[in-house]
Scaffold this motif. Structure first.
Motif, PDB file in Angstrom:
ATOM      1  N   UNK A   1      -0.617   1.881  -3.063  1.00  0.00           N
ATOM      2  CA  UNK A   1      -0.033   1.825  -1.718  1.00  0.00           C
ATOM      3  C   UNK A   1      -0.850   2.689  -0.756  1.00  0.00           C
ATOM      4  N   UNK A   2      -1.242   3.891  -1.203  1.00  0.00           N
ATOM      5  CA  UNK A   2      -2.089   4.762  -0.372  1.00  0.00           C
ATOM      6  C   UNK A   2      -3.413   4.077  -0.046  1.00  0.00           C
ATOM      7  N   UNK A   3      -3.995   3.416  -1.047  1.00  0.00           N
ATOM      8  CA  UNK A   3      -5.281   2.743  -0.879  1.00  0.00           C
ATOM      9  C   UNK A   3      -5.177   1.608   0.139  1.00  0.00           C
ATOM     10  N   UNK A   4      -4.143   0.779   0.019  1.00  0.00           N
ATOM     11  CA  UNK A   4      -3.965  -0.340   0.954  1.00  0.00           C
ATOM     12  C   UNK A   4      -3.729   0.164   2.373  1.00  0.00           C
ATOM     13  N   UNK A   5      -2.941   1.213   2.505  1.00  0.00           N
ATOM     14  CA  UNK A   5      -2.672   1.789   3.825  1.00  0.00           C
ATOM     15  C   UNK A   5      -3.952   2.372   4.437  1.00  0.00           C
ATOM     16  N   UNK A   6      -4.742   3.027   3.609  1.00  0.00           N
ATOM     17  CA  UNK A   6      -6.006   3.609   4.067  1.00  0.00           C
ATOM     18  C   UNK A   6      -6.988   2.533   4.523  1.00  0.00           C
ATOM     19  N   UNK A   7      -7.064   1.435   3.769  1.00  0.00           N
ATOM     20  CA  UNK A   7      -7.934   0.321   4.160  1.00  0.00           C
ATOM     21  C   UNK A   7      -7.483  -0.292   5.475  1.00  0.00           C
TER      22      UNK A   7
END
Length: 136
Positions: A87-93
């Protein structure tokens, strides 16, 4: 354009290790800390412009090999930590790939300018009336 989660998961690697914090003996036995690793430079999901944008905006989170590291050790469960890191990765992207619109400068309306000048003259007259009268 952000690729689907399934496409991203094919290029993501996960590394687990022992986590610190609460958990008692569980902390000493179970590898619940999850580190998500994504290579920005070698991915086929983004074009060169998007890769350059990611490398520029995420330069503090990317190492010398071009790997993006996201760590999660919030929960005692490895599965929950894995989901949190995704979830952190998708939000960061999503945040780093959005391009802000350029601001268009607008002219100040004539009514606003007239109102400001009228207000200035009212204040000037008020201050003029406060002055001591002169004897001629």
């Amino acid at each position: 354009m952000i690729p689907t989660i399934e496409e991203l998961l094919k290029e993501i690697t996960f590394k687990t290790s022992r986590s610190g914090g609460k958990g008692g003996q569980n902390v000493n036995k179970v590898s619940s800390k999850v580190e998500l690793i994504f290579n920005v430079q070698e991915t086929l999901l983004f074009n060169e412009d998007e890769k350059a944008l990611l490398l520029e905006r995420l330069k503090t989170k990317i190492d010398t090999e071009g790997n993006l590291h996201i760590v999660s050790q919030v929960d005692r469960s490895q599965l929950v930590n894995k989901e949190i890191s995704i979830i952190k990765f998708l939000d960061l992207l999503e945040k780093s790939l959005t391009v802000k619109k350029k601001r268009k400068p607008t002219k100040i309306p004539k009514a606003v300018i007239a109102k400001r000048l009228a207000n200035k003259s009212v204040i000037a007259a008020k201050k003029q009336n406060r002055a001591k009268p002169t004897i001629d």
